[in-house]
Scaffold this active site. Sequence first.
Site, short mmCIF file in Angstrom:
data_model
loop_
_atom_site.label_atom_id
_atom_site.label_comp_id
_atom_site.label_asym_id
_atom_site.label_seq_id
_atom_site.Cartn_x
_atom_site.Cartn_y
_atom_site.Cartn_z
CG ASP A 27 -1.37 1.20 1.02
OD1 ASP A 27 -2.25 1.61 0.11
OD2 ASP A 27 -1.87 1.79 2.96
CE LYS A 56 -7.75 8.15 -0.19
NZ LYS A 56 -7.93 6.87 0.30
#
Length: 637
Positions: free
Chosen positions: A12, A53
């Site tokens: 990540d 998001k």
Amino acid sequence: MKEVQVQGVILDWAGTMIDYGCFAPVAAFVEMFKLKGIEVTSEEVRKPMGLLKRDHLLAICKMERVAALWKEKYGRLPNEADIDEMYAGFEKLLFEALPEYTTPIPGALELVERLRSMGVKIGSTTGYTKEMMKIVTAEASKRGYAPDTFVCPDDTMAGRPYPWMSYENAKRLGVYPMKALVKVGDTLSDVAEGLNAGMWSVGILKGSNELGMTEAEVEACDPLRLQTRLDEIERQFREAGAHYVIETIGDLDAVLEEVNVRLARGESPDMLPRSNPYLLLTPGPLTTTPTVKAAMLSDWCTWDQQYNEVVQSIRSKLVRLATRAPASYTTVLMQGSGTFVVESVIGSVIPHDGKLAVLANGAYGDRIGKMAKVLGIDTVVIDFGETSPVDGARLDSVLLEQPDITHVAVVHTETTTGMRNSIEEIGRVANRHGKVYIVDAMSSFGGIELDVADIGIDFLISSSNKCIQGVPGFGFVIAKTTSLEQCAGRARSLSLDLYDQWDTMEREGGKWRFTSPTHVVYAFNQALRELEQEGGIAKRQMRFTNNQKTLAAGMARAGFRALLPEEHQSPIITSFYYPESDSFSFKELYERIKQEGFVLYPGKISTAPTFRIGNIGDVNAADMERLTQSIEKIRFW
């Protein structure tokens, strides 16, 4: 077919490799909601972290408190137009902030160098869009971090927790099968992504979104408070199915080494059990890690050279754990429970004309005395009662009165009560009188630091299913070699002949005399690796001590009084008096707490009604907090 090994790592970005604490999106979301007149907390913002998001924004809006605030202000819940408007505002804020949040996390660049030197490919996934990643990758590259590839949610059908980004990474990196990849991230959605893609999934603690602290805040945080928080995050990762949890990104090397071992054994990520129905808060058997349990999934031949090499490695490691003077000591492994191994020592070490003094302050000291008498050994039991520690001065008096005593035995941590006896004090007295010194460290070895050479211990006894966090099936004796060599021909039993077991292992390179518990041996070997990864006995003792102190404080709040004063309390198991109420029932408490996910231990002392709670195993302070909160919640007396 070529042996599968780790070929790639998928990392990540924010909170894992850059942006310590993952602050860029948090700050942007908080500010965006503030502009709409809604105060959201960083904790609320962090919960859905790792998602695309826009999905992240939707998840925040659906939170009960946030939805109620919106409805109070606007008279309705947010609609699609609101989401579009807020997302546009969030993107603007995030784009402005991103360049400032691309600094590599400490240890990240060094890890990349090590991975590349090993030929391991580096991929990455993120919750950021491609447009956001143009900024992130450019700035991170200036600071020295550039993976081989990166994949965004808008490169695929959907972001986390779906596996599509990971599959695309595998395709671009040219890695197959998926079990040859390790996914590393700092959020629960990272863990889910890895699991769904069939990879080994690793959660990271420090620097993570889940911890949500800057590096300076971590450094300044009270160590006990920080450890409790880290323990809680680790629990969440493991409950989410993480195969491994590491403290910092720099700790990944040990995981890759372990995964390679597991792959060589033919194991896959989906073979690992992910959870237990409850935590065993006992002194053993105890709660073990998924990886220890998984080590038993293969079958092994007792005559195989590879298996015997594992046995020899275990023997060597145990000696090194026990003393800084390993050349003077050796290890014997013996089939059976801890009691079997204690009896093998008592029946093999003491000559037929010998005499044993047993210092007893609980059931396990008493048991040594009973064993010796059944075996026909002349025995003196020095009884200190169940709630007093053993005393060197009293032993000194007995040895002066009875100089024909040849051996002295004591229990280090008496699990009848949780009492910690001073084996150092007893050792000084026994050594001064020239006696052979036997220590039952069944419930303490691996969880309390000691040095058998410094203390003058001739024979230390422990078990596979205690502080080293293996499973039941064998015990072991760490012996001074010169003392063990004198035991030839002394045994009162064929199968429990300690000397003959040792002599066979020495001559035949790790061979047991009779059928050995192969699965248990491999589980124990894994447990020893995990003890080393945790930081050794010193770090494990810190965890167990933290567990015990957290437990004692929580139980006091719930109205329970500890049996022992703090100065005599071991970090292994804690005894509590029943509350002074006629309506209290331990059986009912046991059953109700079991439904909450915990198993307690009944009391064993004869002078007062008590019960016990173990502090050892794959448990931490956060588990103790949850336990005591559950006890407070269900209080019925």
